[in-house]
Design an enzyme around this catalytic site. Sequence first.
Site, PDB file in Angstrom:
ATOM      1  N   PHE A 244      19.056 -38.555 -12.206  1.00 34.11           N
ATOM      2  CA  PHE A 244      19.320 -39.688 -13.109  1.00 34.11           C
ATOM      3  C   PHE A 244      19.989 -39.162 -14.374  1.00 34.11           C
ATOM      4  O   PHE A 244      19.634 -39.503 -15.489  1.00 34.11           O
ATOM      5  CB  PHE A 244      18.023 -40.424 -13.428  1.00 34.11           C
ATOM      6  CG  PHE A 244      18.231 -41.857 -13.870  1.00 34.11           C
ATOM      7  CD1 PHE A 244      19.072 -42.703 -13.182  1.00 34.11           C
ATOM      8  CD2 PHE A 244      17.565 -42.348 -14.985  1.00 34.11           C
ATOM      9  CE1 PHE A 244      19.261 -44.014 -13.584  1.00 34.11           C
ATOM     10  CE2 PHE A 244      17.741 -43.663 -15.395  1.00 34.11           C
ATOM     11  CZ  PHE A 244      18.588 -44.495 -14.698  1.00 34.11           C
TER      12      PHE A 244
ATOM     13  N   THR B 274      22.527 -34.569  -8.039  1.00 35.77           N
ATOM     14  CA  THR B 274      21.699 -33.602  -8.736  1.00 35.77           C
ATOM     15  C   THR B 274      22.520 -32.370  -9.100  1.00 35.77           C
ATOM     16  O   THR B 274      23.612 -32.146  -8.576  1.00 35.77           O
ATOM     17  CB  THR B 274      20.511 -33.147  -7.867  1.00 35.77           C
ATOM     18  OG1 THR B 274      21.012 -32.505  -6.689  1.00 35.77           O
ATOM     19  CG2 THR B 274      19.639 -34.329  -7.480  1.00 35.77           C
TER      20      THR B 274
ATOM     21  N   LYS C  98      29.730 -30.815  -4.577  1.00 36.01           N
ATOM     22  CA  LYS C  98      30.653 -30.005  -3.785  1.00 36.01           C
ATOM     23  C   LYS C  98      29.916 -29.118  -2.785  1.00 36.01           C
ATOM     24  O   LYS C  98      30.385 -28.910  -1.669  1.00 36.01           O
ATOM     25  CB  LYS C  98      31.486 -29.098  -4.702  1.00 36.01           C
ATOM     26  CG  LYS C  98      32.347 -29.827  -5.705  1.00 36.01           C
ATOM     27  CD  LYS C  98      33.122 -28.859  -6.582  1.00 36.01           C
ATOM     28  CE  LYS C  98      32.224 -28.107  -7.564  1.00 36.01           C
ATOM     29  NZ  LYS C  98      31.688 -28.996  -8.633  1.00 36.01           N
TER      30      LYS C  98
ATOM     31  N   GLU D 293      33.730 -38.532  -1.503  1.00 35.39           N
ATOM     32  CA  GLU D 293      35.051 -38.531  -2.129  1.00 35.39           C
ATOM     33  C   GLU D 293      35.040 -37.823  -3.479  1.00 35.39           C
ATOM     34  O   GLU D 293      35.986 -37.129  -3.836  1.00 35.39           O
ATOM     35  CB  GLU D 293      35.549 -39.965  -2.307  1.00 35.39           C
ATOM     36  CG  GLU D 293      36.924 -40.079  -2.925  1.00 35.39           C
ATOM     37  CD  GLU D 293      38.020 -39.451  -2.084  1.00 35.39           C
ATOM     38  OE1 GLU D 293      38.679 -38.515  -2.585  1.00 35.39           O
ATOM     39  OE2 GLU D 293      38.212 -39.875  -0.939  1.00 35.39           O
TER      40      GLU D 293
ATOM     41  N   VAL E 102      35.789 -33.591  -4.873  1.00 37.22           N
ATOM     42  CA  VAL E 102      37.003 -32.810  -5.145  1.00 37.22           C
ATOM     43  C   VAL E 102      37.632 -33.171  -6.483  1.00 37.22           C
ATOM     44  O   VAL E 102      37.858 -32.315  -7.329  1.00 37.22           O
ATOM     45  CB  VAL E 102      38.029 -32.985  -4.006  1.00 37.22           C
ATOM     46  CG1 VAL E 102      39.343 -32.275  -4.339  1.00 37.22           C
ATOM     47  CG2 VAL E 102      37.467 -32.442  -2.698  1.00 37.22           C
TER      48      VAL E 102
ATOM     49  N   GLY F  14      33.459 -30.606 -24.931  1.00 35.19           N
ATOM     50  CA  GLY F  14      32.668 -31.002 -23.772  1.00 35.19           C
ATOM     51  C   GLY F  14      33.365 -30.811 -22.446  1.00 35.19           C
ATOM     52  O   GLY F  14      32.851 -31.204 -21.399  1.00 35.19           O
TER      53      GLY F  14
ATOM     54  N   LYS G 172      36.295 -26.517  -3.807  1.00 37.39           N
ATOM     55  CA  LYS G 172      37.123 -27.686  -3.544  1.00 37.39           C
ATOM     56  C   LYS G 172      38.234 -27.386  -2.546  1.00 37.39           C
ATOM     57  O   LYS G 172      38.569 -28.227  -1.704  1.00 37.39           O
ATOM     58  CB  LYS G 172      37.704 -28.200  -4.869  1.00 37.39           C
ATOM     59  CG  LYS G 172      36.641 -28.682  -5.840  1.00 37.39           C
ATOM     60  CD  LYS G 172      37.223 -29.022  -7.206  1.00 37.39           C
ATOM     61  CE  LYS G 172      36.146 -29.491  -8.173  1.00 37.39           C
ATOM     62  NZ  LYS G 172      36.687 -29.787  -9.516  1.00 37.39           N
TER      63      LYS G 172
ATOM     64  N   GLY H 142      34.191 -36.770 -15.714  1.00 40.98           N
ATOM     65  CA  GLY H 142      33.806 -37.953 -16.470  1.00 40.98           C
ATOM     66  C   GLY H 142      32.741 -38.744 -15.744  1.00 40.98           C
ATOM     67  O   GLY H 142      32.812 -38.928 -14.527  1.00 40.98           O
TER      68      GLY H 142
END
Length: 348
Positions: free
Chosen positions: A11, A97, A126, A150, A153, A207, A225, A323
């Site tokens: 969370f 997580t 990943k 999805e 990557v 950040g 990736k 993001g």
Amino acid sequence: MTTYNLALIGFGGVNRALAELIRDEPGRFASLGFELRVVAITDLAFGSLVQGEGIDLASVLAMPRGSTFEGLPGGSPDPRNEDVIKNSPADIVVEATFTSPVDGEPAVSHVKWALESGKHVVTTNKGPVALHGQELRTLAAENGVRFEYEGAVMSGTPVIRLAHKMLGGLELNAVQGILNGTSNYVLGRMEAGLGLDEAISEAQALGYAEADPTADIGGSDVRLKVAILANELLGASIRPGDVETTGIQDITSDDVTQALAGGSRWKLIGEARREEDGRIVATVQPVALPADHPLAGISGATNAVSFTTDLLGAVTVSGPGAGRVETAYALISDIIAVDEFAKGAVRA
């Protein structure tokens, strides 16, 4: 209208962003033909909460850090991940997580428990895909559910699904990408005159970079990736350790200046390509790209992938590679895929 019950495993930022969208914009999902209801949440800090009739998201989102779900109906200070994943009334497990890039845990176990319990899984991690992708896809098929990833990557920017759905009929021979926004930002700031360490510090302040930026600067994030892209899009069967990897830690200000003077720009490029003998070769390395290369103009923390095809040549897609809201969108796109599968299965 179909209602999907969700279990949010973790969370933090991404799953909280998804919860906020479910709370604030139900019409967004209704327009897609389904509703979403969160019936379980687990988190190392908050513990676990299971409420089959649906959790009041406004209340749990308002809980301060340091508090737990203990005392709430169905709440516990213990995450109880295995029990919640296996026994909660969730249809879809949303796995977000913190996970080790070495063995993919704890996400690999979370995904297995869910699939074995007949629950769909959507994840932004990943590790499980790069390290155990084929095994988990097989497990999902055996249990009649979907394993969707999805966001593993390029966050919310579609890469895997775009290639599968929109590039059909084309022969895909290579995939090249700027797959780490931190390293791309750092190289861009070095073009502006900063040294490597200065650029990393600035990225951390903004950040973009973690306190330990090794995975970004050293290329190991991109390596995972690239393994995913090679296996998903080129039909390879490689592991991250098979991807020859060099980061940007040895790129100097002089290297950057000389490249610019020659009309090139340094980029950390992850690539998987099919050789003439059919072998798939995968690499991560800094490359001085000429100005006319489709990835040369990608600046800042943006990510991009260029597909090399037989009929169209290079097809390039760019967008945010990180993001919380952007990554939450990747989860939404995965839930849409689950809905399409479920409704297709019903019609069949």
